[in-house]
Design a protein around this motif. Structure first.
Motif, PDB file in Angstrom:
ATOM      1  N   ALA A 315       4.159  88.900 -20.557  1.00 55.73           N
ATOM      2  CA  ALA A 315       4.269  88.136 -21.797  1.00 55.73           C
ATOM      3  C   ALA A 315       5.353  88.678 -22.711  1.00 55.73           C
ATOM      4  O   ALA A 315       5.607  88.114 -23.773  1.00 55.73           O
ATOM      5  N   LEU A 316       5.989  89.760 -22.303  1.00 53.89           N
ATOM      6  CA  LEU A 316       7.060  90.365 -23.098  1.00 53.89           C
ATOM      7  C   LEU A 316       8.430  90.187 -22.452  1.00 53.89           C
ATOM      8  O   LEU A 316       9.446  90.471 -23.079  1.00 53.89           O
ATOM      9  N   LEU A 317       8.457  89.696 -21.217  1.00 53.71           N
ATOM     10  CA  LEU A 317       9.716  89.632 -20.470  1.00 53.71           C
ATOM     11  C   LEU A 317      10.750  88.734 -21.140  1.00 53.71           C
ATOM     12  O   LEU A 317      11.949  88.999 -21.068  1.00 53.71           O
ATOM     13  N   ASP A 318      10.302  87.647 -21.768  1.00 52.18           N
ATOM     14  CA  ASP A 318      11.243  86.647 -22.277  1.00 52.18           C
ATOM     15  C   ASP A 318      11.452  86.719 -23.779  1.00 52.18           C
ATOM     16  O   ASP A 318      11.986  85.783 -24.376  1.00 52.18           O
ATOM     17  N   ASP A 319      11.022  87.812 -24.414  1.00 49.11           N
ATOM     18  CA  ASP A 319      11.229  87.925 -25.857  1.00 49.11           C
ATOM     19  C   ASP A 319      12.718  87.888 -26.190  1.00 49.11           C
ATOM     20  O   ASP A 319      13.534  88.560 -25.549  1.00 49.11           O
TER      21      ASP A 319
END
Length: 389
Positions: A315-319
């Protein structure tokens, strides 16, 4: 974890069919595709009026010689160039999706297509067969599926945070068409005309969006049968519906509901999904995309925020920016277009191992969307009865 270097080795040479000057969705496609330099817009057939389309393409920086009158001349003209296009985005009315996508796939091009992919399950399976035989990627623009908190919900459900999943409540119910706005709006007029929109209005136009969110969050939950009732509250829209209720029974006994509507007066967008388990529930609303509600029975409700270190790594990969700053539609679409580019690049290189690791709304998602609409219409037209999925 902000990733500011989202690049593929060479941008995909890309064209648009439709999405001209006055097209809201065309602007969204271009903004998303160009966000990470994963695509280069080099050609297009942007408008039914060739002159107007050429003028618009030139404004976008496209060579006037590569601004074509229609998709057929686009595909033919680009096929003869050493630097011809590798992919096409289809941003035209629903009734044209099948023929344009089919022609592009047969020409060896990757495709990003607006939903619905086509009108019938038979057509969808035809496109799937061509895509697989040519090793071409088909992406379907279920835009909000690219949001990070959808990934967080998927991971929480998979690790059992909710317990046994019992119910899935979905809706996409806005109010902007609670009157016959199509009388003044060409952009809406075709959506309520069966010749151009197909067998459904809101089921296909908005209902398939939260349906795909449920498929991302709950990949193992399969529909067993469904029941649909649809209404035309603005009578001139009949036989197409502007409101519909769908009940779904899943294999294993879980239940689902999906409210699709364009006549929810006062609602701005109204796309929500709530997953209810035996111990806890979670809920995501696209008007407040930075927050994921998590409610454990007997404990204070929690709100999980995008970009925070307590989230799952996926859930942090595309920040794209730090926590607290809002990310929404354009960012979610850009995440999908980046994944489309990765898949197209892998397919071009024959890297089937990488292709197998990528998840995005693909041809299978398009097929399932068509299947769901077809079964909903069938149920409703029989008087709202349960039909096998």
């Amino acid at each position: 974890m902000i990733n500011g270097s989202k690049r593929i080795p060479q941008p995909i040479r890309w064209a648009m069919v439709g999405g001209g000057r006055d097209s809201q969705i065309g602007y969204i496609h271009r903004s998303a595709a160009l966000r990470d330099q994963s695509f280069a817009l080099v050609a297009g057939a942007f408008d039914l009026d060739p002159q107007r389309g050429r003028e618009f393409g030139v404004q976008l920086g496209v060579d006037p010689e590569r601004c074509y009158a229609d998709y057929r001349s686009l595909i033919e003209g680009e096929a003869g160039r050493a630097d011809g296009i590798q992919a096409i985005s289809v941003a035209t009315p629903n009734g044209t999706h099948f023929e344009i996508t089919k022609a592009a796939l047969e020409a060896g091009l990757h495709v990003v297509c607006e939903k619905p992919l086509c009108f019938t399950l038979e057509q969808a399976r035809t496109l799937k067969d061509i895509a697989f035989s040519r090793n071409r990627v088909v992406g379907v623009t279920y835009g909000y599926a690219g949001h990070q908190l959808v990934e967080q919900a998927r991971e929480m459900i998979a690790r059992g945070d909710l317990g046994e999943v019992r119910m899935v409540h979905m809706q996409f119910a806005h109010g902007f068409h609670c009157e016959a706005v199509e009388a003044q709006s060409e952009a809406t007029k075709w959506r309520v005309d069966p010749r151009f929109a197909g067998p459904s209005y809101v089921l296909g136009d908005v209902g398939t969006h939260p349906l795909y969110l449920s498929e991302v969050m709950l990949p193992d939950l399969k529909i067993k049968r469904l029941l649909c009732s649809r209404q035309s509250f603005v009578k001139s829209r009949a036989p197409l519906e502007d409101n519909a209720y769908t009940l779904m029974e899943y294999e294993g006994g879980a239940m689902g509901s999906l409210w699709s509507s364009a006549v929810n007066a006062g609602s701005m967008h109204g796309q929500k999904i709530r997953v209810i388990g035996s111990r806890a529930s979670l809920e995501w609303w696209d008007e407040r995309p930075n927050q994921l509600s998590f409610e454990v029975q007997g404990q204070p409700a929690q709100v999980l925020e995008r970009g925070m270190g307590y989230l799952h790594p996926h859930a942090l990969l595309d920040d794209r920016i730090g926590a607290g700053h809002p990310e929404g539609l354009f960012d979610a679409w850009a995440n999908l277009y980046y994944r489309f580019a990765l898949a197209m690049d892998a397919a071009n290189r024959g890297d089937h191992e990488q292709l197998a690791t990528l998840r995005y709304p693909d041809i299978n998602a398009g097929v399932e969307g068509v299947r769901w609409v077809e079964r909903c219409v069938h149920s409703a037209d029989l008087g709202g009865v349960w039909v096998d999925y």
